[in-house]
Design an enzyme around this catalytic site. Sequence first.
Site, PDB file in Angstrom:
ATOM      1  N   GLU A  13     -11.658  16.341 -28.645  1.00  0.00           N
ATOM      2  CA  GLU A  13     -12.717  15.247 -28.178  1.00  0.00           C
ATOM      3  C   GLU A  13     -13.892  16.394 -27.817  1.00  0.00           C
ATOM      4  OE1 GLU A  13     -12.524  12.933 -25.153  1.00  0.00           O
ATOM      5  OE2 GLU A  13     -14.394  13.683 -24.395  1.00  0.00           O
ATOM      6  N   GLU A  17      -8.339  16.294 -19.969  1.00  0.00           N
ATOM      7  CA  GLU A  17      -9.557  17.031 -18.936  1.00  0.00           C
ATOM      8  C   GLU A  17      -8.586  17.560 -17.821  1.00  0.00           C
ATOM      9  OE1 GLU A  17     -13.169  16.026 -21.878  1.00  0.00           O
ATOM     10  OE2 GLU A  17     -13.620  14.536 -20.395  1.00  0.00           O
TER      11      GLU A  17
END
Length: 424
Positions: A264, A175
Amino acid sequence: MTARPEQSEIEGSPLLRRRTVLAAGAALPVVLAATASPAAAAAAVVVEPSNVQQTIQGFGGMNHTVWAGDLTAAQRETAFGNGTNQLGFSVLRIPVHEDRNNWSREVATAKRASDLGAKVFASPWNPPASMTESFSGGKRLKYGSYGAYAQHLNDFTAFMKNNGVNLYGISVQNEPDYAHDWTAWTAAEIVKFLRENAGSLTTRVIAPESFQYRKNMSDPILNDPTALANVDIIGAHLYGTSFADLPYPLFQQKGAGKELWMTEVYYPNSTDSADLWPQALDVGEHMHRALVDGRFQTYVWWYIRRSYGPMREDGQISKRGACMAHFAKWVRPGYQRITATANPQANVYISAYKSGARIVIVAINKNTAAADLAFTLRDTGSATAQTWLTNQSANLAPYTGITISNGAFNAQLPARSIRTFVVN
């Protein structure tokens, strides 16, 4: 989030706090009410085994021993075994700790998952502190440390290999576009690293793992031939991603030879118990959308063992986990998704897969009434199908078998249920 109309294809960390906010916002689904009357006739579902879509690489979740503790030996079997009362997971995600002293903590579960046939891949949250610098209140990898960082990732790959785990891939950064508590990267910085350093990495390279599948993080990779040549897997997270944003035409256009992984998510939130029903059916629909609309090849949950995850803290499979297992146990790595009528009636979702002559159909009914379906399997003669059901009172329970004649059969989906058909 409002789902777009679907058409037949034939036509424990800071993470939890911020993701709770995300889940409470854009990612929160609408609870469906019983607004429609049962159909007067069975809805038609056509499955076309000759019309192949993506190859499935697997389903799984994250193990992070520093933040959530390790799985026990028994829990590893539940997660990665594929027998009765097991999830059938075939993908494990682990962290690349910035502190090498923690690397050994990930070995036991990774080794057992690998021994059971799972793909193991790794994502870093931070480089070693010596390689980072502060900027604008955040943290980034020093531009002069890109080569050292590539070596750090290679060292982790070698460490795992020396401990019996051949990593399937390694990510550049978890991320990079939501880096409040870890290292930030711009899209240009990721492209630079891919162009100049990723070619030296010794396993498959994953990027960019945007927290919300933001295409402005991955478009520059796809549009740069040198960067694209040095990446193997476009990875994405789906926190707050609308269903309308799941398709990725640019990847379909330029991503030939690359894999597309959903690496995810938890859905719809991290606050509810994973055993709430029918809310757990939202996981089934989300997986369907990721696979059918998004054409992802994997679906990877956040923590495997958590109150909101596929495995409860007591090691038992949750309702959310049972919905995941309806895919994971029977849609195995290497199976191919095939064309099927994706939404034959309101709140009913169908996806289909094949391996050789075997066809697997996963059917979800979110209505309060049963759904009657009339299936046609193209290029299929007489066959039989085993089926399994999860509803409010059953988890992955063997259900009524099916006899198929000339490729046709009728079946009912009980109210608020998910049912998997395996045609042999």
